[in-house]
Write a protein that holds these residues in place. Structure first.
Motif, PDB file in Angstrom:
ATOM      1  N   SER A  96     -15.727   9.453 -17.874  1.00 51.03           N
ATOM      2  CA  SER A  96     -16.644   9.850 -18.934  1.00 51.03           C
ATOM      3  C   SER A  96     -17.277  11.170 -18.524  1.00 51.03           C
ATOM      4  O   SER A  96     -18.052  11.236 -17.568  1.00 51.03           O
ATOM      5  CB  SER A  96     -17.724   8.782 -19.152  1.00 51.03           C
ATOM      6  N   LEU A  97     -16.929  12.233 -19.239  1.00 51.66           N
ATOM      7  CA  LEU A  97     -17.406  13.567 -18.892  1.00 51.66           C
ATOM      8  C   LEU A  97     -18.325  14.089 -19.982  1.00 51.66           C
ATOM      9  O   LEU A  97     -18.117  13.822 -21.167  1.00 51.66           O
ATOM     10  CB  LEU A  97     -16.223  14.531 -18.735  1.00 51.66           C
ATOM     11  N   SER A  98     -19.340  14.817 -19.556  1.00 52.56           N
ATOM     12  CA  SER A  98     -20.253  15.452 -20.511  1.00 52.56           C
ATOM     13  C   SER A  98     -20.290  16.936 -20.215  1.00 52.56           C
ATOM     14  O   SER A  98     -20.348  17.349 -19.049  1.00 52.56           O
ATOM     15  CB  SER A  98     -21.662  14.860 -20.400  1.00 52.56           C
ATOM     16  N   ILE A  99     -20.226  17.711 -21.252  1.00 56.67           N
ATOM     17  CA  ILE A  99     -20.240  19.168 -21.094  1.00 56.67           C
ATOM     18  C   ILE A  99     -20.868  19.765 -22.343  1.00 56.67           C
ATOM     19  O   ILE A  99     -20.781  19.196 -23.431  1.00 56.67           O
ATOM     20  CB  ILE A  99     -18.821  19.721 -20.859  1.00 56.67           C
ATOM     21  N   THR A 100     -21.543  20.872 -22.159  1.00 50.85           N
ATOM     22  CA  THR A 100     -22.159  21.564 -23.288  1.00 50.85           C
ATOM     23  C   THR A 100     -21.571  22.962 -23.389  1.00 50.85           C
ATOM     24  O   THR A 100     -20.726  23.354 -22.582  1.00 50.85           O
ATOM     25  CB  THR A 100     -23.687  21.643 -23.117  1.00 50.85           C
ATOM     26  N   ALA A 101     -22.055  23.693 -24.385  1.00 46.93           N
ATOM     27  CA  ALA A 101     -21.524  25.047 -24.596  1.00 46.93           C
ATOM     28  C   ALA A 101     -22.664  25.976 -24.987  1.00 46.93           C
ATOM     29  O   ALA A 101     -23.676  25.555 -25.556  1.00 46.93           O
ATOM     30  CB  ALA A 101     -20.445  25.047 -25.678  1.00 46.93           C
ATOM     31  N   SER A 102     -22.484  27.244 -24.660  1.00 47.59           N
ATOM     32  CA  SER A 102     -23.394  28.295 -25.103  1.00 47.59           C
ATOM     33  C   SER A 102     -22.647  29.126 -26.139  1.00 47.59           C
ATOM     34  O   SER A 102     -21.502  29.515 -25.920  1.00 47.59           O
ATOM     35  CB  SER A 102     -23.827  29.180 -23.929  1.00 47.59           C
ATOM     36  N   LEU A 103     -23.313  29.386 -27.254  1.00 47.09           N
ATOM     37  CA  LEU A 103     -22.639  30.022 -28.389  1.00 47.09           C
ATOM     38  C   LEU A 103     -23.456  31.209 -28.877  1.00 47.09           C
ATOM     39  O   LEU A 103     -24.651  31.094 -29.125  1.00 47.09           O
ATOM     40  CB  LEU A 103     -22.468  29.001 -29.526  1.00 47.09           C
ATOM     41  N   GLY A 104     -22.791  32.346 -28.970  1.00 47.38           N
ATOM     42  CA  GLY A 104     -23.403  33.523 -29.574  1.00 47.38           C
ATOM     43  C   GLY A 104     -22.626  33.904 -30.815  1.00 47.38           C
ATOM     44  O   GLY A 104     -21.416  33.743 -30.858  1.00 47.38           O
ATOM     45  N   TYR A 105     -23.344  34.383 -31.819  1.00 37.69           N
ATOM     46  CA  TYR A 105     -22.636  34.793 -33.038  1.00 37.69           C
ATOM     47  C   TYR A 105     -23.382  35.951 -33.688  1.00 37.69           C
ATOM     48  O   TYR A 105     -24.570  36.202 -33.416  1.00 37.69           O
ATOM     49  CB  TYR A 105     -22.491  33.623 -34.011  1.00 37.69           C
ATOM     50  N   THR A 106     -22.666  36.674 -34.511  1.00 34.21           N
ATOM     51  CA  THR A 106     -23.253  37.761 -35.286  1.00 34.21           C
ATOM     52  C   THR A 106     -22.749  37.642 -36.713  1.00 34.21           C
ATOM     53  O   THR A 106     -21.697  37.037 -36.965  1.00 34.21           O
ATOM     54  CB  THR A 106     -22.898  39.130 -34.681  1.00 34.21           C
ATOM     55  N   LEU A 107     -23.500  38.202 -37.660  1.00 33.98           N
ATOM     56  CA  LEU A 107     -23.196  38.047 -39.078  1.00 33.98           C
ATOM     57  C   LEU A 107     -22.853  39.401 -39.695  1.00 33.98           C
ATOM     58  O   LEU A 107     -23.635  40.352 -39.617  1.00 33.98           O
ATOM     59  CB  LEU A 107     -24.387  37.435 -39.828  1.00 33.98           C
ATOM     60  N   LEU A 167     -19.794  36.727 -43.059  1.00 35.70           N
ATOM     61  CA  LEU A 167     -18.768  36.326 -42.094  1.00 35.70           C
ATOM     62  C   LEU A 167     -19.434  36.176 -40.737  1.00 35.70           C
ATOM     63  O   LEU A 167     -20.047  37.129 -40.233  1.00 35.70           O
ATOM     64  CB  LEU A 167     -17.657  37.381 -42.012  1.00 35.70           C
ATOM     65  N   ALA A 168     -19.347  34.981 -40.165  1.00 36.25           N
ATOM     66  CA  ALA A 168     -19.897  34.740 -38.834  1.00 36.25           C
ATOM     67  C   ALA A 168     -18.788  34.912 -37.798  1.00 36.25           C
ATOM     68  O   ALA A 168     -17.736  34.286 -37.898  1.00 36.25           O
ATOM     69  CB  ALA A 168     -20.498  33.337 -38.735  1.00 36.25           C
ATOM     70  N   VAL A 169     -19.045  35.775 -36.814  1.00 31.35           N
ATOM     71  CA  VAL A 169     -18.123  35.997 -35.703  1.00 31.35           C
ATOM     72  C   VAL A 169     -18.774  35.404 -34.459  1.00 31.35           C
ATOM     73  O   VAL A 169     -19.866  35.834 -34.064  1.00 31.35           O
ATOM     74  CB  VAL A 169     -17.828  37.496 -35.504  1.00 31.35           C
ATOM     75  N   GLY A 170     -18.142  34.383 -33.878  1.00 29.57           N
ATOM     76  CA  GLY A 170     -18.755  33.666 -32.768  1.00 29.57           C
ATOM     77  C   GLY A 170     -18.000  33.802 -31.466  1.00 29.57           C
ATOM     78  O   GLY A 170     -16.790  34.059 -31.445  1.00 29.57           O
ATOM     79  N   HIS A 195     -20.648  42.000 -29.759  1.00 24.79           N
ATOM     80  CA  HIS A 195     -22.020  41.570 -30.027  1.00 24.79           C
ATOM     81  C   HIS A 195     -22.147  40.051 -29.934  1.00 24.79           C
ATOM     82  O   HIS A 195     -23.159  39.539 -29.424  1.00 24.79           O
ATOM     83  CB  HIS A 195     -22.435  42.053 -31.418  1.00 24.79           C
ATOM     84  N   ALA A 196     -21.134  39.327 -30.430  1.00 22.86           N
ATOM     85  CA  ALA A 196     -21.163  37.863 -30.295  1.00 22.86           C
ATOM     86  C   ALA A 196     -21.135  37.462 -28.832  1.00 22.86           C
ATOM     87  O   ALA A 196     -21.810  36.507 -28.420  1.00 22.86           O
ATOM     88  CB  ALA A 196     -19.967  37.265 -31.046  1.00 22.86           C
ATOM     89  N   ASP A 197     -20.370  38.192 -28.028  1.00 22.37           N
ATOM     90  CA  ASP A 197     -20.303  37.928 -26.586  1.00 22.37           C
ATOM     91  C   ASP A 197     -21.673  38.155 -25.939  1.00 22.37           C
ATOM     92  O   ASP A 197     -22.133  37.373 -25.104  1.00 22.37           O
ATOM     93  CB  ASP A 197     -19.241  38.832 -25.964  1.00 22.37           C
ATOM     94  N   GLN A 198     -22.348  39.240 -26.335  1.00 20.37           N
ATOM     95  CA  GLN A 198     -23.677  39.513 -25.791  1.00 20.37           C
ATOM     96  C   GLN A 198     -24.657  38.409 -26.178  1.00 20.37           C
ATOM     97  O   GLN A 198     -25.482  37.990 -25.349  1.00 20.37           O
ATOM     98  CB  GLN A 198     -24.156  40.867 -26.296  1.00 20.37           C
TER      99      GLN A 198
END
Length: 946
Positions: free
Chosen positions: A629-640, A544-547, A654-657
């Protein structure tokens, strides 16, 4: 008339005591056919023992002589005897209890009311707002065969809190074993019996598409608490208990309860407006209900009629006549009509026409009789009654329409027009499907007509459509009207507009569980699904991935284009996230531009990584919003999970960290949480906290390492080096704690403390007659602080006796060349104060001649690694030689660090470097030892040979 608990309470005159045996409790409960008993001690209520407690005792193998005190519930909810019935019921379901102890006016236990009491006395009409049996029946029932041991199912009953077990033979239901049966068997010591030996048989069944009002009536007439639910082929599909019937009422909101109460009131008002005498009796002749016309005729209030027989309020002859007629109806199994004279309570005799019909259960067994009696002695009275009925039809608040036997509309009432928008001319001569919304499949109406033909009525919720096209939700009851020949001549449909209620329910649910902006699940629903996903992962063994996802630089979008554009961008982000996930996954907006993720059923870490990469790629595609026209990215943390074996809160944290690690790593990336890295981070945070406390507690001290001119044999200055007297770890060197503070604000606090201490010490030496320049290392964070120069200037103002030239600031070569413009400006401003600079660790690979020309640092310090290896490594020797030549070319002073041997000092002198420091000359020492060391120090004789 409102009823109170005192009117319905089951008086428990026989009580138990804490030391009473479980066998005694079971025997009494079985004998009196009650589901609970009070436990008293010293005249006070000590607890309550229920059927479920006895089941639990039997499952646990408790002995028959076990005291009830070991099993009784001591947390007992009580209520006064004068509380109105409906209010008491709401109190019970709000607290989730099945038994409520009723107290008299002196606060003493009067008795107990149970779910059965509420179901019976609230009346069948109280359940009219509910749907069919299938909507409430339990589908995960406990089932055993006739040769299954009783002990084998008791544990299941305790675990699932089930009130009975369905006993089958060749997959067909043949009996039930209820909690009440278990109580009886416990008292009789028959724990080892087989289900077939102790079951109650035959079973009572009901069709899954039957109305819940029919189920309530069947339970009330048969005095049972369970019905087995079967389909049209009489196959077992579920179980309906009185708790299932009662339970939905506990989550009705106030508006739903109000509509249900109003519906019940309208049904009773409608029945009470009928001038005919209407009454219901069970097979034993006990009255179950009646209308006001019947009550008036016999001169007994309706509440006093319920539960009594004819012989209690009419002559023996009349009572016997009614009993015989009821028996004929039951024997014939069909409706019978008759006429007879009846003497009313006022002595007046009237001629009545009786229509008595058997009430049949789905299995075809008769369970009671419903009677309608009409006064035919006066035709004028009949005409008046007809006019009254017409008035009720026309002015009823519910919509009503009447059709012929072929379902063509003959008449509608005013409420029909108001609710649907159709006028009489629009619908008369047409079929009701003119109202069809298209939301129901053909099977829905096929089942409805099948029920109408089979049972003569149908009740349920229907989505129709008004004339203007707007959807209309109605609670509908359709009844078939039969002619004298027995065929259907008309259908009467009564419906209530519940559109506002349904929309309100849907809106309330939406607001409660979904984010208003993105329509993704909110934190509450996410938490529920998180708990389920964890349980599924534990059972299946899958990952299970928690992101935790945060958009990069979302705030500039709001600032530049306004919040409406930002909101639409968040909506599009939510839709893209949702499209990237599978049906079993969950995405939730938990605030601002932050989202939480649950990705289930993963088989490997690589599969999880692919899912995260696919999601970030989708979010990075350009967005077209209101022509922008907008461009945006994201930062993603996850734990398993289960690699990260934490609870829900820990996994999300932990996903937040990990998300913050993705931010610090450059953004537009994903990072998987590393438990070991987290452990180190926690340790570093603890150390940082200790640094802050140590600085406040005065645990730091400056040591000083002398710098000497090897050729002249003189001491030319000292370098201040920080030490930490840790209360637990002892003396710590800078490399043990300073790297942790390099990029934090506390680096400024430490640097300012070092400057202040160094200047204080320089002043103390000066007053002692020792003019000794001091070098202080400045961290990159400290040097970049906007208050660096003003703070330094303020320190010199506090030490007017000191010449600013007594202070030299050392900065790393790497720091100087990372931002030459900034460093040059700081050096220039400090030079105006008289402070000089040195480039530390010079020669480590960052040196650029162009930059060196613009950096007016007076001193270059040769890195100790080259000095240490120069006597045996030609590359190190060449670097030292080059740096010495570079210093000469740029007319800079030179200091060699890390001199450990006399041979190293001699070689430096031969190359032209005179000033050095290192352990071979002197180790760093407290300020109090410097003066004595200077007195004792002599240059090495080997240096004099150069």
């Amino acid at each position: 008339m409102k009823r109170h608990l005192a009117d319905i309470v089951t008086h428990h005159l026989d009580r138990l005591w804490p030391d009473s045996k479980l066998s005694e409790a079971a025997a009494r409960m079985a004998e009196m056919r009650i589901s609970s008993m009070l436990v008293m001690e010293g005249g006070s209520l000590a607890g309550i023992v229920t059927e479920r407690d006895i089941v639990r005792a039997m499952s646990a193998g408790m002995a028959l002589d076990t005291p009830v005190a070991r099993l009784m519930s001591t947390q007992v909810l009580t209520i006064g005897h004068d509380v109105e019935l409906a209010a008491a019921f709401r109190f019970a379901v709000r607290h989730g209890i099945r038994h409520l102890v009723v107290l008299d006016e002196h606060g003493q236990p009067l008795g107990v009311v149970s779910e059965s009491d509420f179901r019976f006395h609230l009346g069948i009409g109280f359940f009219a707002h509910l749907s069919d049996v299938a909507s409430l029946m339990g589908q995960n029932w406990i089932q055993g065969t006739t040769d299954s041991p009783l002990s084998g199912v008791l544990e299941q009953m305790v675990e699932t809190r089930s009130s009975c077990v369905i006993v089958t033979r060749q997959d067909a239901p043949v009996g039930l074993v209820t909690e009440r049966d278990v109580v009886r068997l416990f008292g009789e010591g028959k724990q080892a019996a087989l289900l077939g030996e102790v079951m109650s048989s035959p079973v009572h069944t009901i069709r899954s598409n039957a109305a819940l009002t029919q189920a309530a009536a069947q339970m009330q007439i048969l005095k049972i608490r369970h019905l087995i639910v079967v389909d049209e082929q009489d196959r077992l599909v579920g179980l309906l208990s009185e708790h299932d019937l009662i339970h939905p009422l506990e989550w009705m909101d106030e508006e739903f309860g109000r509509v249900a109460t109003e519906t019940q009131d309208r049904l009773r008002q409608l029945m009470n407006t009928i001038p005919d005498l209407v009454y219901f009796k069970d097979l034993d002749g006990h009255y179950l209900d009646c209308n006001e016309a019947f009550s008036h005729c016999i001169g007994v209030a309706r509440d006093a009629v319920i539960g009594r027989t004819d012989s209690e309020f009419m002559s023996a002859g009349q009572a016997e006549s009614h009993r015989l007629r009821d028996a004929e109806v039951i024997a014939a199994g069909k409706t019978l009509r008759s006429e007879g004279w009846v003497t009313q309570h006022d002595g007046q005799r009237i001629l009545m026409e009786f229509s008595k019909s058997p009430v049949m259960d789905p299995g075809g067994a008769c369970v009671g009789v419903v009677s309608v009696a009409r006064d035919i002695s006066e035709r004028k009275l009949a005409e008046k009654q007809l006019r009254l009925a017409a008035s009720v039809f026309q002015f009823a608040h519910d919509g009503i329409y009447i059709t012929d036997g072929d379902a063509f509309i003959l008449e509608i009432n005013r409420a029909f027009e108001e609710i649907t928008g159709y006028h009489r001319a629009d619908v008369v001569g047409k079929k009701p499907d003119i109202l069809a919304s298209g939301k129901h499949p053909p099977e829905f109406f096929a089942e409805m007509w099948d029920t109408l033909r089979r049972e003569g009525y149908w009740s349920g919720e229907v989505w129709n459509r008004r004339k203007d096209g707007e959807l209309l939700a109605v609670l509908t009851t359709i009844s078939a009207v039969h002619g004298e020949a027995g065929g259907v001549t008309h259908y009467v449909c009564v419906f209530t507009d519940i559109t506002a209620l349904k929309l309100n329910q849907r809106q309330v649910e939406r607001l409660a569980y979904y984010d208003a902006l993105t329509q993704l699940p909110n934190r509450s629903l996410f938490t529920d699904r998180f708990r389920i996903a964890l349980a599924q992962a534990e059972r299946s063994g899958e990952l299970l991935a928690v992101g935790y996802l945060d958009l990069d630089d979302f705030k500039p979008v709001n600032d530049s284009h306004g919040h409406p554009v930002g909101d639409k961008l968040l909506q599009e982000v939510g839709q893209r996230i949702d499209r990237c996930l599978r049906s079993g996954d969950t995405a939730s907006r938990i605030g601002g531009d932050e989202f939480a993720l649950l990705v289930t059923g993963l088989r490997s870490m690589a599969e999880a990584e692919q899912a995260m990469a696919r999601l970030l790629a989708a979010l990075a595609e350009p967005y077209l919003i209101e022509g922008l026209s907008l461009s945006i990215t994201a930062s993603l943390g996850y734990t398993l999970f289960p690699y990260d074996d934490g609870d829900g809160d820990a996994l999300l944290r932990h996903a937040d960290q990990a998300m913050y690690a993705a931010k610090q790593g450059g953004r537009n990336r994903y990072v998987c949480f590393d438990p070991e890295h987290d452990r180190r981070t926690v340790e570093q945070k603890e150390l940082l906290r200790q640094v802050e406390n140590g600085l406040a507690a005065g645990e730091f001290q400056l040591y000083y390492q002398p710098k000497v001119d090897m050729r002249q044999g003189t001491v030319v200055g000292v370098e201040a080096l920080i030490r930490w007297h840790h209360p637990e770890l002892g003396l710590l060197l800078p490399h043990d704690f300073l790297p942790l503070t390099e990029n934090l604000d506390i680096a400024v606090d430490i640097g300012n403390w070092v400057l202040k201490e160094a200047l204080n010490q320089a002043l103390a030496w000066r007053k002692a007659g020792l003019a000794l320049p001091v070098s202080v290392n400045i961290s990159p964070r400290h040097l970049q602080d906007v208050d660096f120069v003003p703070h330094l200037s303020a320190l010199f103002e506090q030490h007017p006796e000191l010449d600013a030239g007594c202070l030299e600031l050392e900065i790393l070569e790497s720091t100087a060349f990372e931002d030459v413009a900034l460093v040059s400006e700081v050096i220039r401003e400090c030079a105006a104060l008289g402070v000089t600079f040195a480039l530390d660790d010079f020669g480590t690979g960052y040196s650029t001649l162009i930059y060196l020309r613009h950096l007016h640092a007076r001193v270059l310090k040769v890195d100790q690694t080259f000095v240490r290896d120069m006597t045996h490594d030609m590359e190190s020797f060449a670097i030292v030689e080059s740096v010495i030549g570079l210093a000469a070319a740029f007319k800079r002073q030179l200091v060699a660090e890390g001199v450990e041997t006399a041979e190293q000092g001699k070689m430096l002198l031969q190359l032209g470097c005179n000033v050095a420091q290192g352990f071979g000359i002197a180790e760093p020492m407290p300020a109090g030892q410097i003066a004595e060391w200077i007195e004792r120090w002599r240059p090495d004789p080997l240096w004099r040979q150069v």
